[in-house]
Design a protein around this motif. Sequence first.
Motif, mmCIF file in Angstrom:
data_model
loop_
_atom_site.group_PDB
_atom_site.id
_atom_site.type_symbol
_atom_site.label_atom_id
_atom_site.label_comp_id
_atom_site.label_asym_id
_atom_site.label_seq_id
_atom_site.Cartn_x
_atom_site.Cartn_y
_atom_site.Cartn_z
ATOM 1 N N ALA A 1 0.832 -1.208 0.000
ATOM 2 C CA ALA A 1 0.000 0.000 0.000
ATOM 3 C C ALA A 1 0.866 1.258 0.000
ATOM 4 O O ALA A 1 0.556 2.242 -0.683
ATOM 5 C CB ALA A 1 -0.919 -0.008 1.219
ATOM 6 N N LEU A 2 1.969 1.217 0.761
ATOM 7 C CA LEU A 2 2.906 2.347 0.765
ATOM 8 C C LEU A 2 3.509 2.532 -0.621
ATOM 9 O O LEU A 2 3.622 3.667 -1.119
ATOM 10 C CB LEU A 2 4.019 2.095 1.787
ATOM 11 N N PHE A 3 3.859 1.425 -1.250
ATOM 12 C CA PHE A 3 4.407 1.504 -2.605
ATOM 13 C C PHE A 3 3.380 2.087 -3.572
ATOM 14 O O PHE A 3 3.717 2.928 -4.407
ATOM 15 C CB PHE A 3 4.830 0.109 -3.083
ATOM 16 N N TYR A 4 2.130 1.657 -3.469
ATOM 17 C CA TYR A 4 1.060 2.159 -4.335
ATOM 18 C C TYR A 4 0.940 3.677 -4.202
ATOM 19 O O TYR A 4 0.847 4.404 -5.191
ATOM 20 C CB TYR A 4 -0.258 1.486 -3.945
ATOM 21 N N GLY A 5 0.948 4.165 -2.958
ATOM 22 C CA GLY A 5 0.859 5.600 -2.725
ATOM 23 C C GLY A 5 2.069 6.345 -3.249
ATOM 24 O O GLY A 5 1.948 7.420 -3.847
ATOM 25 N N CYS A 6 3.274 5.767 -3.063
ATOM 26 C CA CYS A 6 4.498 6.411 -3.552
ATOM 27 C C CYS A 6 4.496 6.541 -5.072
ATOM 28 O O CYS A 6 4.979 7.534 -5.621
ATOM 29 C CB CYS A 6 5.724 5.620 -3.102
ATOM 30 N N ALA A 7 3.955 5.540 -5.763
ATOM 31 C CA ALA A 7 3.911 5.576 -7.229
ATOM 32 C C ALA A 7 3.077 6.741 -7.743
ATOM 33 O O ALA A 7 3.307 7.237 -8.850
ATOM 34 C CB ALA A 7 3.360 4.260 -7.764
ATOM 35 N N LEU A 8 2.101 7.196 -6.942
ATOM 36 C CA LEU A 8 1.224 8.282 -7.366
ATOM 37 C C LEU A 8 1.665 9.647 -6.830
ATOM 38 O O LEU A 8 0.916 10.612 -6.897
ATOM 39 C CB LEU A 8 -0.218 7.983 -6.937
ATOM 40 N N THR A 9 2.880 9.723 -6.298
ATOM 41 C CA THR A 9 3.423 11.027 -5.888
ATOM 42 C C THR A 9 4.152 11.706 -7.048
ATOM 43 O O THR A 9 4.488 12.877 -6.960
ATOM 44 C CB THR A 9 4.421 10.871 -4.730
ATOM 45 N N ALA A 10 4.388 10.971 -8.126
ATOM 46 C CA ALA A 10 5.207 11.480 -9.233
ATOM 47 C C ALA A 10 4.485 12.586 -10.002
ATOM 48 O O ALA A 10 3.270 12.733 -9.927
ATOM 49 C CB ALA A 10 5.559 10.333 -10.181
ATOM 50 N N THR A 11 5.257 13.357 -10.743
ATOM 51 C CA THR A 11 4.731 14.349 -11.687
ATOM 52 C C THR A 11 5.555 14.269 -12.959
ATOM 53 O O THR A 11 6.783 14.250 -12.896
ATOM 54 C CB THR A 11 4.812 15.776 -11.116
ATOM 55 N N SER A 12 4.888 14.201 -14.104
ATOM 56 C CA SER A 12 5.595 14.147 -15.379
ATOM 57 C C SER A 12 5.882 15.572 -15.851
ATOM 58 O O SER A 12 4.972 16.312 -16.212
ATOM 59 C CB SER A 12 4.767 13.412 -16.432
ATOM 60 N N ILE A 13 7.141 15.956 -15.847
ATOM 61 C CA ILE A 13 7.517 17.296 -16.295
ATOM 62 C C ILE A 13 7.166 17.477 -17.772
ATOM 63 O O ILE A 13 6.583 18.470 -18.182
ATOM 64 C CB ILE A 13 9.031 17.546 -16.116
ATOM 65 N N GLY A 14 7.531 16.473 -18.566
ATOM 66 C CA GLY A 14 7.408 16.600 -20.013
ATOM 67 C C GLY A 14 6.001 16.873 -20.494
ATOM 68 O O GLY A 14 5.786 17.709 -21.379
ATOM 69 N N ILE A 15 5.017 16.197 -19.916
ATOM 70 C CA ILE A 15 3.648 16.315 -20.397
ATOM 71 C C ILE A 15 3.093 17.711 -20.132
ATOM 72 O O ILE A 15 2.569 18.371 -21.040
ATOM 73 C CB ILE A 15 2.760 15.237 -19.740
ATOM 74 N N SER A 16 3.207 18.180 -18.906
ATOM 75 C CA SER A 16 2.629 19.482 -18.561
ATOM 76 C C SER A 16 3.334 20.630 -19.272
ATOM 77 O O SER A 16 2.692 21.555 -19.772
ATOM 78 C CB SER A 16 2.683 19.699 -17.046
ATOM 79 N N VAL A 17 4.670 20.568 -19.337
ATOM 80 C CA VAL A 17 5.386 21.660 -19.972
ATOM 81 C C VAL A 17 5.180 21.642 -21.484
ATOM 82 O O VAL A 17 5.234 22.675 -22.142
ATOM 83 C CB VAL A 17 6.889 21.622 -19.610
ATOM 84 N N SER A 18 4.888 20.446 -22.033
ATOM 85 C CA SER A 18 4.527 20.375 -23.450
ATOM 86 C C SER A 18 3.253 21.168 -23.725
ATOM 87 O O SER A 18 3.134 21.870 -24.739
ATOM 88 C CB SER A 18 4.327 18.914 -23.860
ATOM 89 N N VAL A 19 2.291 21.102 -22.800
ATOM 90 C CA VAL A 19 1.055 21.883 -22.935
ATOM 91 C C VAL A 19 1.355 23.372 -22.788
ATOM 92 O O VAL A 19 0.801 24.208 -23.508
ATOM 93 C CB VAL A 19 0.007 21.433 -21.897
ATOM 94 N N LEU A 20 2.239 23.732 -21.851
ATOM 95 C CA LEU A 20 2.624 25.135 -21.680
ATOM 96 C C LEU A 20 3.261 25.681 -22.950
ATOM 97 O O LEU A 20 3.017 26.828 -23.335
ATOM 98 C CB LEU A 20 3.593 25.272 -20.501
ATOM 99 N N LYS A 21 4.084 24.862 -23.616
ATOM 100 C CA LYS A 21 4.704 25.295 -24.866
ATOM 101 C C LYS A 21 3.659 25.469 -25.963
ATOM 102 O O LYS A 21 3.723 26.409 -26.752
ATOM 103 C CB LYS A 21 5.757 24.278 -25.301
ATOM 104 N N ASP A 22 2.691 24.540 -26.029
ATOM 105 C CA ASP A 22 1.642 24.627 -27.057
ATOM 106 C C ASP A 22 0.858 25.928 -26.943
ATOM 107 O O ASP A 22 0.433 26.500 -27.944
ATOM 108 C CB ASP A 22 0.682 23.433 -26.942
ATOM 109 N N THR A 23 0.652 26.390 -25.701
ATOM 110 C CA THR A 23 -0.119 27.611 -25.480
ATOM 111 C C THR A 23 0.783 28.841 -25.331
ATOM 112 O O THR A 23 0.298 29.920 -25.006
ATOM 113 C CB THR A 23 -0.989 27.466 -24.211
ATOM 114 N N GLN A 24 2.103 28.645 -25.526
ATOM 115 C CA GLN A 24 3.090 29.727 -25.477
ATOM 116 C C GLN A 24 3.060 30.480 -24.146
ATOM 117 O O GLN A 24 3.135 31.709 -24.094
ATOM 118 C CB GLN A 24 2.867 30.698 -26.637
ATOM 119 N N GLN A 25 2.970 29.724 -23.055
ATOM 120 C CA GLN A 25 2.961 30.340 -21.730
ATOM 121 C C GLN A 25 4.047 29.751 -20.839
ATOM 122 O O GLN A 25 3.922 29.779 -19.612
ATOM 123 C CB GLN A 25 1.575 30.157 -21.081
ATOM 124 N N GLN A 26 5.127 29.237 -21.458
ATOM 125 C CA GLN A 26 6.186 28.617 -20.677
ATOM 126 C C GLN A 26 7.047 29.624 -19.919
ATOM 127 O O GLN A 26 7.832 29.244 -19.062
ATOM 128 C CB GLN A 26 7.071 27.726 -21.565
#
Length: 398
Positions: free
Chosen positions: A117-142
Amino acid sequence: MAIETLLMALFLILLVSRLFGELCQRVGWPAVVGEISAGIMLGPSLLGWLHPEPVLANIAELGVILLLFSIGTETSIKRLYHSGLQIILVAVIGIILPLLMTGIVAYYAMALSPFAALFYGCALTATSIGISVSVLKDTQQQQESCSHIILGAAVVDDIVGVILLSLLFTFANDGSVAPLPMLKLILTLLAFLLLAPVVGRGLIYLLRFLSGHAQNLGYEAVVMLSLICLFAWLAHHVGAPALLGGFSAGLALSRQFVSPWQRYLQNPFPFTNKLEHAMQPLTEVFAPIFFVYVGISVDLSQLAIDQNNLLLLLLMVILAVFGKLLAGLPLQCGWRDRMIVGCAMVPRGEVGLVFAQFGLQLGIISNGVFTELVLVIIATTLLGPVLLKRLLIAKKNA
């Protein structure tokens, strides 16, 4: 993987991801949503034409390394520094809340062992830099202030993710955790992030000097790709995610790079601009492969379809989303910027998938739990960019 199989896989990935990405952009969704959907369609969940393969996984990782390089070139170290306290606040809240909420539910509702259960919770603490910043670039707000908070918090998340992964690996193998090796790992990661861009900047001055003696075409692309690969290898060698090496190489090219000796050296911006433009076509080709591979990693046939299981899955997605959304609330800014930061932290992407695969390989979680965890990661990876883009467009039009 045979060469003919790899060639057909790349043909399908590049063609279908481009098609789906274009379709999503036409209806107002981020292109990454279409690229991940392309992977789900091509993968074992639907058509079964492609499956997770080590060769494809390596190419996908190269794609995200190049994407992070592109992000680094547009990042201001000075702004990251001035946003330091807010970055740490967002990162800490975005780690603690998902870990506690999903971990507790995994223990009581899914009947997992405390460690699983601790491992399950730890796996969901991550954040994907690439995905969100890709959206910021698409909208030219980086270049917005909240974009630097997002990037910095996501980097902190990645560092903490590496540390958590190391702790869990040590505990799974030895049944205990040694504090001194963990402290050494933390200090090594911080030293790499501080020193790598400075070393990279020094190498760029050397490359600029050598460029005057180059006779062959493509000098800029070759030397920059070599530098990115070197820094990614160094990052992996010291125990950091390889993508942080690409990010550090990008920081070395940044127009807003600041160093103590900068006043004594000629401005290298014309050369760094050439390097950046030489890498852009490679990034446009390889980055979508990473997003498609995220979709290929899902196998819906492993999911137990019943009402209770679907409700539990929905609950996990809600907790995973709100755990990150709440991370932006304490910021000293407008409500829309708070929501933008929270939405940008939602996608788990490649880091969450690495966690999930790690747990399956070590036998911490079963195949069924692995599939459910991957679906939660995919759901956050799809929902985060959609919500983020809508908020960014609304802010831009306000």
